[in-house]
Enzyme design. Structure first.
Site, PDB file in Angstrom:
ATOM      1  N   HIS A   2      29.790 -58.678 -38.218  1.00 10.36           N
ATOM      2  CA  HIS A   2      29.313 -58.205 -36.894  1.00 10.36           C
ATOM      3  C   HIS A   2      30.644 -59.124 -36.124  1.00 10.36           C
ATOM      4  O   HIS A   2      31.445 -59.782 -36.418  1.00 10.36           O
ATOM      5  CB  HIS A   2      28.211 -59.312 -36.626  1.00 10.36           C
ATOM      6  CG  HIS A   2      26.928 -58.584 -37.457  1.00 10.36           C
ATOM      7  ND1 HIS A   2      26.051 -57.796 -36.646  1.00 10.36           N
ATOM      8  CD2 HIS A   2      26.444 -58.981 -38.568  1.00 10.36           C
ATOM      9  CE1 HIS A   2      25.087 -57.434 -37.576  1.00 10.36           C
ATOM     10  NE2 HIS A   2      25.210 -58.199 -38.445  1.00 10.36           N
TER      11      HIS A   2
ATOM     12  N   TYR B  98      19.855 -64.873 -30.153  1.00  9.79           N
ATOM     13  CA  TYR B  98      19.109 -66.102 -30.003  1.00  9.79           C
ATOM     14  C   TYR B  98      18.601 -66.065 -28.506  1.00  9.79           C
ATOM     15  O   TYR B  98      19.162 -65.344 -27.583  1.00  9.79           O
ATOM     16  CB  TYR B  98      20.320 -67.114 -29.812  1.00  9.79           C
ATOM     17  CG  TYR B  98      20.880 -67.751 -30.949  1.00  9.79           C
ATOM     18  CD1 TYR B  98      20.675 -68.509 -31.988  1.00  9.79           C
ATOM     19  CD2 TYR B  98      22.367 -66.957 -31.060  1.00  9.79           C
ATOM     20  CE1 TYR B  98      21.330 -68.819 -33.155  1.00  9.79           C
ATOM     21  CE2 TYR B  98      23.017 -67.197 -32.382  1.00  9.79           C
ATOM     22  CZ  TYR B  98      22.595 -68.141 -33.281  1.00  9.79           C
ATOM     23  OH  TYR B  98      23.428 -68.790 -34.481  1.00  9.79           O
TER      24      TYR B  98
ATOM     25  N   PRO C 185      19.863 -75.603 -37.823  1.00  9.91           N
ATOM     26  CA  PRO C 185      20.322 -74.548 -38.299  1.00  9.91           C
ATOM     27  C   PRO C 185      20.850 -73.622 -37.173  1.00  9.91           C
ATOM     28  O   PRO C 185      21.499 -72.639 -37.487  1.00  9.91           O
ATOM     29  CB  PRO C 185      19.082 -73.641 -38.641  1.00  9.91           C
ATOM     30  CG  PRO C 185      17.801 -74.601 -38.139  1.00  9.91           C
ATOM     31  CD  PRO C 185      18.559 -75.749 -38.049  1.00  9.91           C
TER      32      PRO C 185
ATOM     33  N   LYS D 220      25.727 -73.600 -39.357  1.00 10.55           N
ATOM     34  CA  LYS D 220      26.874 -74.237 -39.951  1.00 10.55           C
ATOM     35  C   LYS D 220      26.593 -74.705 -41.432  1.00 10.55           C
ATOM     36  O   LYS D 220      27.687 -75.024 -41.826  1.00 10.55           O
ATOM     37  CB  LYS D 220      27.273 -75.106 -38.758  1.00 10.55           C
ATOM     38  CG  LYS D 220      27.817 -74.880 -37.638  1.00 10.55           C
ATOM     39  CD  LYS D 220      29.335 -74.062 -37.992  1.00 10.55           C
ATOM     40  CE  LYS D 220      29.687 -73.312 -36.698  1.00 10.55           C
ATOM     41  NZ  LYS D 220      30.494 -72.155 -36.993  1.00 10.55           N
TER      42      LYS D 220
ATOM     43  N   TYR E  58      31.710 -71.136 -32.799  1.00  8.50           N
ATOM     44  CA  TYR E  58      31.004 -70.389 -33.543  1.00  8.50           C
ATOM     45  C   TYR E  58      31.760 -69.603 -34.769  1.00  8.50           C
ATOM     46  O   TYR E  58      30.932 -69.560 -35.693  1.00  8.50           O
ATOM     47  CB  TYR E  58      30.247 -69.431 -32.748  1.00  8.50           C
ATOM     48  CG  TYR E  58      28.989 -68.662 -33.245  1.00  8.50           C
ATOM     49  CD1 TYR E  58      27.916 -69.538 -33.492  1.00  8.50           C
ATOM     50  CD2 TYR E  58      28.936 -67.475 -33.288  1.00  8.50           C
ATOM     51  CE1 TYR E  58      26.923 -68.886 -33.949  1.00  8.50           C
ATOM     52  CE2 TYR E  58      27.703 -66.732 -33.988  1.00  8.50           C
ATOM     53  CZ  TYR E  58      26.602 -67.434 -34.126  1.00  8.50           C
ATOM     54  OH  TYR E  58      25.661 -66.950 -34.573  1.00  8.50           O
TER      55      TYR E  58
END
Ligand code: APR
Ligand code: PHB
Length: 390
Positions: free
Chosen positions: A72, A200, A292, A296, A384
């Protein structure tokens, strides 16, 4: 029995360490408390940083991941029922992410260790490290009621948060840092096609996350109170609540079906310092837990093992303890970077029970700023996508 590196724990950290050492001719033995079926059956994380992808490839276990994993360019964030943003890690950090399950990685690692004759002792009970500050440490354990002794040069504590390694360091030599969040994630796995991207959601009903494991396996989560009872959450109720937390067009795209796994995980941040005591080195969940949010946990276990394998290789091949001596400080720099990012993303995306109106407005301002600032997005993307290895 004697080996060079005695590894406690056969989760992803212990397995990967053993594999990386083997490729450089270094011997290890893994002592795992559970049965193999139990270890392989655990449903855990599923989003890999590109640094993790490369370490797994270098370890010779990238083939199925490259075939079945889904790359992605980034991840979506939605809030206020309508606003949306794509955290484009490829554009801003030059790195993609890979959706591939920890369950599959564990299978791939076991297959590779077996194919190379790796020694893994399953169902090892009462595993105990001894003489860790001497030059001759050893580990005792029991199988079928009989006690055995494994002598080694070094011990790698890869036995997760509830393992024996960290508690075998005297409390006076260990400092721990902890933060507990006032909610958990209720997660399900279902054999339905996932949304095309990981998304998210910050919603007034609470956080939600749409993720995936494969083209026909979806992973979804909703924020829930800590005292939530799974029996109160039949599939229909879960799907209804999940959809209520996404904007209508995304909710309409969610394909529902029977869940094949359902569980609740509390959110917690935890770091233990240092990650070395004498000849015992901690790696992965044995040394740290992140919430979560941001995915990571597994990536940190892989970066610890990358540093630790390099340190052992430098010792056995070049007779240098340089990397062993700097392991804890180096690993902890990356651990704290990820701990901070996971904490920040958790604060940004969840609804806190004690949140004031002021807190809510600043959270929304943070999201709006992120959406309007390329500089802010670049910073989030860098973290990220995963901070680089030293
Ligand atoms: N003796 C031997 N083995 C033990 C002991 C013990 N006393 N205690 C625990 N173990 C084993 C567990 O059964 C488990 O298989 O150690 C292993 C630790 O594996 P994980 O908990 O998976 O931890 P780690 O390998 O560090 O993996 C990193 O990243 O996504 C996160 O939490 C997630 O598991 C994931 C982690
Ligand atoms: C998951 O797929 O399990 C997942 C994805 C992203 C996260 C956390 C978990 O931030």
């Amino acid at each position: 029995m004697r080996t060079q590196v005695g590894i406690i724990g056969g989760g992803p950290a212990g397995l990967l360490l053993s594999q990386l050492l083997h490729l450089k001719g270094i011997e290890s033995v893994i002592l795992e408390r559970r049965t193999r079926a139990y270890v392989m059956g655990r449903i855990r994380a599923g989003v890999l940083e590109w640094g993790t992808v490369e370490v797994l490839r270098d370890a010779g276990v990238g083939e199925r991941m490259d075939r079945e994993g889904q790359a992605h360019d980034g991840t979506g964030i939605v809030w206020a029922g309508k606003n949306r943003l794509f955290i484009d890690t490829y554009k801003y950090a030059g790195k993609r992410l890979m959706a591939y399950g920890q369950t599959q990685i564990t299978e791939d690692l076991y297959a590779a260790r077996d194919a190379m004759g790796g020694v893994i002792i399953d169902e090892a009970a009462k595993v105990t490290p001894h003489d860790i500050t001497s030059d001759t440490p050893y580990i005792t354990y029991q199988t079928q009621g009989e006690t055995h002794r494994l002598d080694c040069d070094y011990i790698a504590g890869c036995d997760g948060y509830h393992g024996v390694s960290r508690p075998s360091i005297p409390a006076s030599s260990l400092r721990t840092f902890e933060k507990v969040y006032p909610f958990g994630w209720l997660g399900i796995l279902s054999e339905t096609p996932p949304l095309p991207e990981i998304v998210y959601a910050n919603h007034e009903r609470g956080f939600a996350l749409a993720s995936m494991r494969s083209p026909m396996l979806s992973r979804y989560y909703i924020q829930c109170p800590l005292d939530t009872n799974l029996d109160d959450w039949p599939d229909e109720r879960f799907w209804e609540e999940l959809k209520a937390r996404f904007p209508v067009d995304l909710a309409d795209q969610i394909v529902t079906g029977p869940s094949i796994e359902k569980s609740i995980a509390p959110l917690r941040s935890f770091v233990a310092e240092p990650m070395r005591y004498g000849r015992l080195f901690l790696a992965g969940d044995a040394a740290h837990i992140v919430p979560p949010t941001g995915a990571k946990g597994l990536n940190l276990a892989v970066s610890d093992v990358y540093y630790l394998s390099r340190a052992f290789i430098d010792f056995y091949v070049n007779k240098s303890t340089r990397y062993l001596d700097s392991y804890s400080a180096m690993a902890l720099r990356r651990v704290w970077g990820a701990a901070r990012f996971s904490w920040w993303l958790s604060m940004l995306l969840h609804r806190f029970p004690d949140q004031t109106e002021f807190d809510r407005r600043t959270q929304e301002a943070d999201l709006d700023y992120l959406a309007s600032s390329e500089a802010a997005q670049r910073s989030v993307c860098e973290q990220y996508a995963g901070l680089p290895f030293e």
